[in-house]
Structure formats: C-alpha cells, structure tokens
Write an enzyme that holds these catalytic residues in place. Sequence first.
Site, PDB file in Angstrom:
ATOM      1  N   LEU A  17      10.450   8.420 -19.291  1.00 39.16           N
ATOM      2  CA  LEU A  17      10.787   9.207 -18.107  1.00 39.16           C
ATOM      3  C   LEU A  17      12.018   8.691 -17.380  1.00 39.16           C
ATOM      4  O   LEU A  17      12.571   9.399 -16.536  1.00 39.16           O
ATOM      5  CB  LEU A  17       9.592   9.254 -17.149  1.00 39.16           C
ATOM      6  CG  LEU A  17       8.338   9.957 -17.679  1.00 39.16           C
ATOM      7  CD1 LEU A  17       7.210   9.836 -16.665  1.00 39.16           C
ATOM      8  CD2 LEU A  17       8.618  11.425 -17.979  1.00 39.16           C
ATOM      9  N   SER A  44       3.680   8.395  -1.131  1.00 35.70           N
ATOM     10  CA  SER A  44       2.853   7.291  -0.651  1.00 35.70           C
ATOM     11  C   SER A  44       2.974   7.197   0.863  1.00 35.70           C
ATOM     12  O   SER A  44       4.016   7.519   1.440  1.00 35.70           O
ATOM     13  CB  SER A  44       3.313   5.982  -1.291  1.00 35.70           C
ATOM     14  OG  SER A  44       2.766   4.858  -0.629  1.00 35.70           O
ATOM     15  N   SER A  45       1.931   6.693   1.507  1.00 34.80           N
ATOM     16  CA  SER A  45       1.971   6.538   2.963  1.00 34.80           C
ATOM     17  C   SER A  45       2.945   5.460   3.398  1.00 34.80           C
ATOM     18  O   SER A  45       3.292   5.376   4.578  1.00 34.80           O
ATOM     19  CB  SER A  45       0.573   6.204   3.492  1.00 34.80           C
ATOM     20  OG  SER A  45       0.110   4.979   2.941  1.00 34.80           O
ATOM     21  N   CYS A  46       3.431   4.646   2.451  1.00 39.35           N
ATOM     22  CA  CYS A  46       4.387   3.589   2.810  1.00 39.35           C
ATOM     23  C   CYS A  46       5.752   4.152   3.190  1.00 39.35           C
ATOM     24  O   CYS A  46       6.633   3.398   3.624  1.00 39.35           O
ATOM     25  CB  CYS A  46       4.530   2.581   1.686  1.00 39.35           C
ATOM     26  SG  CYS A  46       5.430   3.200   0.246  1.00 39.35           S
ATOM     27  N   TYR A  65      10.337   0.380  -2.938  1.00 36.98           N
ATOM     28  CA  TYR A  65       9.417   1.427  -3.418  1.00 36.98           C
ATOM     29  C   TYR A  65       9.379   2.585  -2.423  1.00 36.98           C
ATOM     30  O   TYR A  65       9.433   3.756  -2.809  1.00 36.98           O
ATOM     31  CB  TYR A  65       8.029   0.825  -3.609  1.00 36.98           C
ATOM     32  CG  TYR A  65       6.972   1.814  -4.038  1.00 36.98           C
ATOM     33  CD1 TYR A  65       6.901   2.254  -5.351  1.00 36.98           C
ATOM     34  CD2 TYR A  65       6.030   2.298  -3.124  1.00 36.98           C
ATOM     35  CE1 TYR A  65       5.918   3.160  -5.755  1.00 36.98           C
ATOM     36  CE2 TYR A  65       5.054   3.190  -3.523  1.00 36.98           C
ATOM     37  CZ  TYR A  65       4.998   3.616  -4.831  1.00 36.98           C
ATOM     38  OH  TYR A  65       4.033   4.512  -5.219  1.00 36.98           O
ATOM     39  N   LYS A  84      10.397   6.624  -2.825  1.00 42.12           N
ATOM     40  CA  LYS A  84       9.488   7.733  -2.530  1.00 42.12           C
ATOM     41  C   LYS A  84      10.091   8.694  -1.501  1.00 42.12           C
ATOM     42  O   LYS A  84       9.922   9.916  -1.595  1.00 42.12           O
ATOM     43  CB  LYS A  84       8.137   7.199  -2.049  1.00 42.12           C
ATOM     44  CG  LYS A  84       7.296   6.567  -3.151  1.00 42.12           C
ATOM     45  CD  LYS A  84       6.955   7.590  -4.214  1.00 42.12           C
ATOM     46  CE  LYS A  84       6.065   7.028  -5.302  1.00 42.12           C
ATOM     47  NZ  LYS A  84       5.759   8.023  -6.353  1.00 42.12           N
ATOM     48  N   HIS A 117      -5.697  -3.654  -5.784  1.00 43.71           N
ATOM     49  CA  HIS A 117      -5.707  -3.312  -4.368  1.00 43.71           C
ATOM     50  C   HIS A 117      -7.072  -3.664  -3.772  1.00 43.71           C
ATOM     51  O   HIS A 117      -7.969  -4.130  -4.476  1.00 43.71           O
ATOM     52  CB  HIS A 117      -5.372  -1.833  -4.177  1.00 43.71           C
ATOM     53  CG  HIS A 117      -3.928  -1.526  -4.452  1.00 43.71           C
ATOM     54  ND1 HIS A 117      -3.523  -0.561  -5.338  1.00 43.71           N
ATOM     55  CD2 HIS A 117      -2.789  -2.077  -3.950  1.00 43.71           C
ATOM     56  CE1 HIS A 117      -2.196  -0.536  -5.382  1.00 43.71           C
ATOM     57  NE2 HIS A 117      -1.728  -1.440  -4.552  1.00 43.71           N
TER      58      HIS A 117
END
Length: 321
Positions: free
Chosen positions: A41, A107-109, A136, A140, A179
Amino acid sequence: MPQTNIFIAGHKGMVGSAIVRQLQKDPSNNILVAGRSELDLTCQQAVNEYFVKHDIDQVYLAAAKVGGIHANNEYPAEFIYENLMIEANIIHAAHQNDVQQLLFLGSSCIYPKMAPQPMKEDALLTGTLECTNEPYAIAKITGIKLCESYNRQYGRDYRSVMPTNLYGENDNFHPENSHVIPGLLRRFHQAKINDDPVVSAWGTGKPMREFLYVDEMAKASIFVMNLDREIYQRETQPMLSHINVGTGVDCTIKELVETVAKVVGYKGTIEWDTSKPDGTPRKLMDVSRLERLGWKAKITLEEGLNQTYQWFLAHQDDYRK
C-alpha cells in the site's frame, strides 16, 4: 441481485477484520482484500494497478501503521511516512479510478492534547498535539484533509470517522506493546492462573477514558459509509468533514481495572502504585453528531470485555511467547 464491490484496506487488523465480518453478513457485498505479500500500500504504482484491475464501488481505508507510545517514540519517521503513503496512494487511486465512496478511519489522537472535554469535531487544529504520537496524528489529520480536498475539488464523497479507544477480537495482547485493555486482560488472566495474591496497577486510577468494542466501530463505519449524502452533508458542512465515533460514556481507570478483574475471575487484591504517572486526566469524544445522524453504541464495557476475554481464551496459544 447486483453486488457491491467493496475494498477493505487493512483487512487483517482489528478494525479492518471487524468491518469484513459485518459486511459479510450481506450477500450482496463482494469483499475485496489483499495482504501485504499481494499489495504494498505504500507503493503508488501497485495501488493504482490494483484499482485499475478491480471494479471497486466502495473503499474502507482501515490500513495504518500503528503502535504504542514506545514505538511512536522510537520510529517517528516510519509512522509518518508509511501512514502518509498509504492514505495518499489509496485516496488518489480511488479518485483516478472513479470510486465515488470512501471511508477513512482516523484516530482520536488528531485532537489537541488540551482539547476541551468531551472533544468535538471542531476542536481539530485548534491546539498543540500530544508530543509522543505527533507524527502519527499529523498523518491522520492529513488523511482527513485529503478526503475534504477531493470532495471540494472533484465532488467526491470521501468521509472520515474518528474512533475513540478500541478493543476486541484480533487486538494485540503482546505483554510489552499492547494497549490498556488487552494488556490488563492478559495480566489478570495470568495472575488468576498463577494464583497471584496481588496485581499492581499504575497511578491513582482516577483518570477517565472511553472505550468502544471494535464490532461497534465496524457497524458505525458501515452506517456512516451508507448514509444519504444530503443527510451526511447537513451534519458535516462545509466539506463532508469527519465524525467522532464512540460511546459518549467514560469510566475511571479504577473502574476499568475492577471490571477486567471481574470478567477474568481474578479474586486477589489490586494495589495502586501511585509513584507511576496517571497521564491525561480525561479523554472523551463528543458523539452528538453521530447520534443525530441515527447511530448509538449498544454494547456495554462489561459485555465487550467478556466477548474479548472469550476470544483471548480461544486464541491464547498465539500469545505464548
């Protein structure tokens, strides 16, 4: 019955595999997947050739390079490069091959470290990110903006969903880089097997976190993908932006730990090591936008933990390392 050709990028991951399980329930869905040995990818040419070869109607972009705090700190270049390449290649190939529907999973980050709680979608780009996973998070955020840009310039219908903390089947139960939920399930399971009298937990147990069972995330993703465009636009103007996905309910780490112990059947004592850091006091998603659109999480934390623990028991030989 006409079939919908659906490509799931990242089908072996926790979220991607859950989306596959849900989509397979509808016989009109023709699921397209490709493992890493078949499709790189991060290679633009390979991705475009895959899209040319297959008549794709929808894309779920769940592929990503992921990891915990240690991995994000040690390999920031890999995290930003690989995630940017994956997103850019798939979104651009979808556009070039006239795929009108795509769902990007973020992601919530993406939200600032000190974002007001609960975190609303419009908190994006209003403050400084958490430094430990900034590369990261930047990748996103770029995925969201790629979707918005192709919608704006080309009239595409590329949508983005931002999940809260996820757990469930196919999670990572590795003892060192898992996690919080899979790590706790494994620790308490081992403590039960060993008949350990005490399990130590970090911090005070006071910080609050939100957790969503991964099959619920898959259902929400399919729901958002198939929403009528006008209805979706009304909630996400001006550029078909992103939507938070979560339960809208959080719990203290103490409540989480006690619930994990109950689910596993551990009867010993839990001690709190207050010399260890607590981390961010609270991280909760505002899911009012998704609820207005008509979707709400149903599986409780204890139900989800039970299902996850049963899956772990059935697959624990994979984790005997």
